[in-house]
Design a protein around this motif. Structure first.
Motif, short mmCIF file in Angstrom:
data_model
loop_
_atom_site.label_atom_id
_atom_site.label_comp_id
_atom_site.label_asym_id
_atom_site.label_seq_id
_atom_site.Cartn_x
_atom_site.Cartn_y
_atom_site.Cartn_z
N ARG A 1 0.76 -1.09 -0.12
CA ARG A 1 0.31 -0.20 -0.14
C ARG A 1 0.73 1.26 -0.33
O ARG A 1 0.14 2.19 -0.93
N ASP B 1 0.29 4.82 6.74
CA ASP B 1 -0.62 4.27 5.62
C ASP B 1 -2.22 4.59 6.08
O ASP B 1 -3.15 5.55 5.27
N ASN C 1 -3.91 7.29 3.40
CA ASN C 1 -5.07 6.26 2.58
C ASN C 1 -6.57 6.63 3.10
O ASN C 1 -7.33 6.00 2.47
#
Length: 495
Positions: free
Chosen positions: A324, A442, A446
């Motif tokens: 990711r 992350d 995101n």
């Protein structure tokens, strides 16, 4: 003040600092940082730097001899956590007023304040900090502290680091001089082992030291003292019996590490607990130095086994995030040891560093950054807010890691931002800290909110009507003016 001036010059002439040795005699007298700007010393003066180093001695009392604002501007400026005593959270100040200054009541007021603190709280020691005002009027805090120590039977430690002396970095070093001159070596430890170590320049920000200590416990290495995160006065006073010193930030306490090696033969090295490889290297260096100092020879093998186990565990935990985050671009705007240690940690998970700052870095720090990034030109001495905003607005970075002072630039540019400086509440040290850092990255990058805030407003969309597209009927204006005049006349009659 002559003794104080001599002490400052000794700090400026630090023989263990390569950057200092390359200077001429004239440049060396200017110190390590740019002159302070009047009115902008809060958060950057020598007094503040000394307080940062010494306040994490959590069971001691910290008394500020000066106006109230000096304590208010420096109290709790870093989230140094404690596992027990909370006396360091209590603000003590002599609260010098204009009348005290004019009438010369400073030293008497300081003696009364010391007596009250000792009688009320019974601390193992009291650190007394000079400030600009009390230093300028000539209050002799060293004489008062010496008298108080004899009368009260409690160590009263003078900290001669008034704000006008220089930068925060100078204050860090003056705090190290204070510990060397007045504290370390004054007591003996109850227990001493061949694997005792000290960690210098670690302040347990957001509890980071607690993430590293279990690693040493597994190896049977005893962290005798962390100078000064979550420290006790007795531990600091007996730190001279440890076998190895590790410096987390050499720019702050390299003078203390050097003098402890010269006086007590304690070898030191500089390391970092940010990132997987840096944490492993720090453990290896400590094990190697301890064996040289007489620790069991199997310590090195046990350290390698622990490193292998911890690295395997941490990479398993990081695996879901690597895909990711791979290729994500980071603008790193911080300073000191974090300029290279965080770079190393981010690169390990495949993140691209588009720019990193060189603020408050030493030549060694710059060499490490060059080693990590090669001849990459993306290193910054400084970046103006306007340039930073333009950089982020153009989408050249997916996230910015910095301190709280620049967060609003990122948010204005609608770019994710994560706090990496000392004011943060999240611990990022050690193997577990690396996982926490990646999880935060992350979650921040995101977060679906960024897709929402980047949608153009209706009036910014192509084809949307603008103010020029609307016209006002002159008859409506005339009708409104007539109604307003009639209402105004009616109100006048009623009055």
């Amino acid at each position: 003040m002559s003794g104080f001036s001599t002490k400052v010059q000794e700090v400026f002439n630090e023989p263990a600092c390569d950057k200092n040795l390359k200077k001429s005699d004239k440049e060396r007298k200017k110190g390590c940082s740019k002159p302070l700007i009047p009115g902008a010393a809060a958060g950057g003066c020598a007094f503040d730097g000394a307080k940062i180093v010494l306040q994490p001695i959590v069971d001691a009392a910290h008394l500020i001899h000066g106006p109230l604002a000096c304590e208010g501007n420096s109290w709790d400026n870093r989230h140094a956590a404690s596992s027990g005593p909370l006396l360091y959270r209590t603000s003590f100040t002599t609260d010098m007023s204009e009348l005290d200054i004019v009438m010369g009541n400073g030293e008497k007021k300081l003696w009364k304040a010391i007596h009250e603190v000792v009688a009320t709280h019974r601390p193992p020691a009291v650190f007394v900090y000079s400030t600009c005002v009390t230093s300028l009027i000539g209050d002799d805090i060293e004489a008062v502290c010496k008298h108080a120590t004899e009368k009260l039977g409690t160590p009263i430690v003078p900290v001669n680091a008034p704000g006008f002396a220089g930068s925060k970095n100078l204050g860090n070093k003056l705090a190290g001089e204070t510990l060397y001159d007045h504290v370390i070596g004054t007591m003996e430890p109850e227990i001493s082992t061949p694997t005792d170590i000290n960690i210098l320049g670690e302040y347990n920000l957001a509890g980071e030291f607690w993430q590293v200590k279990p690693l040493f416990d597994k190896l049977g290495v005893r962290v005798h003292c962390c100078i000064t995160g979550d420290a006790r006065y007795v531990e600091v006073a007996s730190a001279h019996r440890s076998k190895v010193n590790m410096m987390v930030c050499s720019a702050a306490l390299i003078n203390l590490a050097r003098k402890m090696e010269e006086r007590w033969g304690i070898p030191y090295f500089e390391g970092s607990f940010y990132g997987v490889s840096d944490t492993s290297d720090a453990l290896r260096n400590i094990a190697g130095l301890l064996v040289r100092q007489g620790a069991p020879h199997d310590l090195i093998a046990r350290t390698e086994r622990l490193i292998a186990e911890e690295e395997a565990r941490v990479w398993r935990r990081l695996e879901p995030y690597r895909e990711r985050l791979k290729g994500k671009r980071v603008l790193l705007y911080t300073g000191g040891v974090k300029s290279w240690s965080v770079v190393s940690a981010l690169m390990e998970v495949g993140i691209e560093i588009v720019d990193t700052s060189l603020r408050k870095t030493t030549p060694e720090d710059k060499a490490r950054i060059k080693e990590l990034l090669g001849d990459d030109p993306h290193v910054l001495e400084n970046m103006a807010p306007r340039d930073m905003y333009a950089f982020l607005k153009e989408g050249k970075a997916d996230i910015m890691l910095s301190g709280g002072r620049t967060q609003f630039i990122a948010l204005k540019a609608r770019t994710p931002w994560l706090d990496i400086n000392q004011e943060r509440h999240d611990p990022f040290a050690g193997y577990d800290g690396m996982v926490e850092l990646v999880k935060k990255l992350d979650a921040t990058i995101n977060n679906p909110v960024w897709a929402k805030v980047r949608i153009p407003a209706p009036w910014d969309e192509a084809g949307a009507p603008s103010a020029r597209d609307f016209t006002i009927d002159p008859t409506h204006v005339a009708r409104f003016r007539k109604a307003f005049a009639e209402r105004e006349a009616q109100d006048f009659e009623e009055c």
